[in-house]
Motif scaffolding. Structure first.
Motif, PDB file in Angstrom:
ATOM      1  N   HIS A 169       0.838  -1.206   0.000  1.00  0.00           N
ATOM      2  CA  HIS A 169       0.000   0.000   0.000  1.00  0.00           C
ATOM      3  C   HIS A 169       0.875   1.261   0.000  1.00  0.00           C
ATOM      4  CE1 HIS A 169      -3.874  -1.777   0.161  1.00  0.00           C
ATOM      5  NE2 HIS A 169      -3.829  -2.210   1.404  1.00  0.00           N
ATOM      6  N   LEU A 170       1.864   1.265   0.853  1.00  0.00           N
ATOM      7  CA  LEU A 170       2.698   2.452   0.979  1.00  0.00           C
ATOM      8  C   LEU A 170       3.513   2.705  -0.293  1.00  0.00           C
ATOM      9  CD1 LEU A 170       3.461   4.744   2.836  1.00  0.00           C
ATOM     10  CD2 LEU A 170       5.174   3.284   3.887  1.00  0.00           C
ATOM     11  N   THR A 171       4.016   1.636  -0.889  1.00  0.00           N
ATOM     12  CA  THR A 171       4.779   1.781  -2.130  1.00  0.00           C
ATOM     13  C   THR A 171       3.896   2.320  -3.251  1.00  0.00           C
ATOM     14  OG1 THR A 171       6.264  -0.029  -1.521  1.00  0.00           O
ATOM     15  CG2 THR A 171       6.139   0.544  -3.856  1.00  0.00           C
ATOM     16  N   ALA A 172       2.681   1.792  -3.372  1.00  0.00           N
ATOM     17  CA  ALA A 172       1.761   2.267  -4.403  1.00  0.00           C
ATOM     18  C   ALA A 172       1.419   3.741  -4.191  1.00  0.00           C
ATOM     19  CB  ALA A 172       0.478   1.424  -4.383  1.00  0.00           C
ATOM     20  N   ALA A 200      -5.303   3.164  -0.597  1.00  0.00           N
ATOM     21  CA  ALA A 200      -4.118   3.689   0.083  1.00  0.00           C
ATOM     22  C   ALA A 200      -3.572   4.943  -0.595  1.00  0.00           C
ATOM     23  CB  ALA A 200      -3.038   2.614   0.152  1.00  0.00           C
ATOM     24  N   GLU A 201      -3.600   4.976  -1.925  1.00  0.00           N
ATOM     25  CA  GLU A 201      -3.090   6.147  -2.634  1.00  0.00           C
ATOM     26  C   GLU A 201      -3.894   7.389  -2.284  1.00  0.00           C
ATOM     27  OE1 GLU A 201      -2.947   5.210  -6.813  1.00  0.00           O
ATOM     28  OE2 GLU A 201      -2.274   3.166  -6.381  1.00  0.00           O
ATOM     29  N   ASP A 202      -5.215   7.221  -2.234  1.00  0.00           N
ATOM     30  CA  ASP A 202      -6.088   8.349  -1.899  1.00  0.00           C
ATOM     31  C   ASP A 202      -5.912   8.770  -0.446  1.00  0.00           C
ATOM     32  OD1 ASP A 202      -7.054   8.389  -4.458  1.00  0.00           O
ATOM     33  OD2 ASP A 202      -8.952   7.401  -3.993  1.00  0.00           O
ATOM     34  N   LEU A 203      -5.780   7.769   0.442  1.00  0.00           N
ATOM     35  CA  LEU A 203      -5.615   8.088   1.861  1.00  0.00           C
ATOM     36  C   LEU A 203      -4.280   8.796   2.100  1.00  0.00           C
ATOM     37  CD1 LEU A 203      -7.078   7.742   4.587  1.00  0.00           C
ATOM     38  CD2 LEU A 203      -5.646   5.734   4.978  1.00  0.00           C
ATOM     39  N   TYR A 204      -3.263   8.394   1.364  1.00  0.00           N
ATOM     40  CA  TYR A 204      -1.939   9.030   1.486  1.00  0.00           C
ATOM     41  C   TYR A 204      -2.035  10.502   1.100  1.00  0.00           C
ATOM     42  CZ  TYR A 204       3.175   9.456   0.981  1.00  0.00           C
ATOM     43  OH  TYR A 204       4.496   9.822   1.103  1.00  0.00           O
TER      44      TYR A 204
END
Length: 297
Positions: free
Chosen positions: A39-42, A79-83
């Motif tokens: 998730h974090l990498t994406a 995850a991208e949106d939450l980041y």
């Protein structure tokens, strides 16, 4: 070796951010370490410029994991949106630029029925509400939980703001609302609710409508003036007479009565899913609580 250490650190950050009684939930998530790193990498691939540490993002994620649903949410997490939301809530300049370019630029097409000037006003209000902190209250984008597309969530916010602005420009008739109209305005307005399954939204709306329909006309009028038209307790006291504390008790009692009737409506239909029942009631209760916040102090 260092890569394995980083992955392990993510799980430790997540565990540390959760209350002790909730930490066993993490053990049920198969491959959690790898999933977190993926998730974090994406997210960082999609948004390379905002600078968020591993710990900062994982702790932000932990605060948005509903109890009992860690495994489910981790599998569907945007995850991208939450980041991006995390970086925007922190005021990261590059994140705010990304939000403008990749999220807000899509809103005018969704607001095509509005005049150009109204569309611009809606966009400005969206920026202020979602990206600007209010005292100790963080920017509202921090309430996005990552369980649906950020663009859809922001689109829901924009649609509601456009409705508010159109209501502002329309002369409001202060009369008792029909049960259907009042139920519509009392429905939860958190965008996360709009991302629930359609059957859950429909069930909540039906139960609320029935609960409102059995309120007396005076009770519906009181809720309408307070929730829809924004009348303060002081103004209601001048209208109805008596004391401010007496009006506050009437508003609180009517609210409690409404929520209890919604519970009675929902309970037989969700008797095999207590978690869903409490989730829907909590969503409705938090919406009404927001409307009363600061007025019953």
């Amino acid at each position: 070796m260092s890569g394995a250490r980083k992955t392990e650190d993510l799980v430790e950050h997540l565990r540390a951010a959760l209350p002790p009684e909730r930490r066993p939930e993490l053990e049920a998530v198969e491959g959690l370490e790898v999933l977190l790193r993926r998730h974090l990498t994406a997210a960082r691939t999609r948004w390379p410029t905002p600078s968020l540490s591993d710990e900062r993002f994982v702790r932000y994620l932990a605060a948005r994991l509903p109890a009992g649903k860690v495994s489910e949410v981790m599998r569907v997490l945007r995850a991208e949106d939450l980041y991006l939301a995390c970086a925007c809530a922190s005021g990261e300049p590059t994140a705010l630029e990304d939000f403008e370019r990749h999220i807000l630029r899509h809103l005018p097409a969704r607001l095509a029925r509005l005049s150009p000037s109204m569309r611009q006003e809606v966009l400005q209000v969206v920026r202020e509400r979602l990206l600007v902190a209010n005292g100790d209250t963080p920017p509202r984008i921090a309430s996005y939980g990552g369980r649906g597309p950020l663009l859809s969530w922001v689109g829901i916010v924009a649609a509601r703001i456009s409705g508010e602005l159109m209501d502002r420009d329309t002369h409001l008739q202060l009369v008792a609302e029909s049960p259907e109209e009042l139920a519509r305005h009392l429905s939860p307005r958190d965008p996360e609710c709009a991302l629930l399954r359609e059957d859950a939204r429909r069930l909540l709306a039906e139960s609320l409508r029935r609960a409102v329909s059995v309120l007396s006309e005076q009770e519906r009028t009181l809720l309408s003036l307070h929730h829809l038209h924004g009348f303060t307790l002081d103004r209601l006291t001048r209208m109805y007479g008596g004391s401010r504390s007496g009006i506050a008790r009437r508003v609180a009692a009517t609210r409690k009565q409404l929520l209890e009737r919604v519970r009675l409506e929902l309970a037989p239909r969700l008797k095999h899913d207590v978690l869903a029942l409490e989730s829907l009631l909590g969503l409705l209760g938090s919406r009404l609580e927001l409307s009363l916040k600061g007025l019953l102090d």
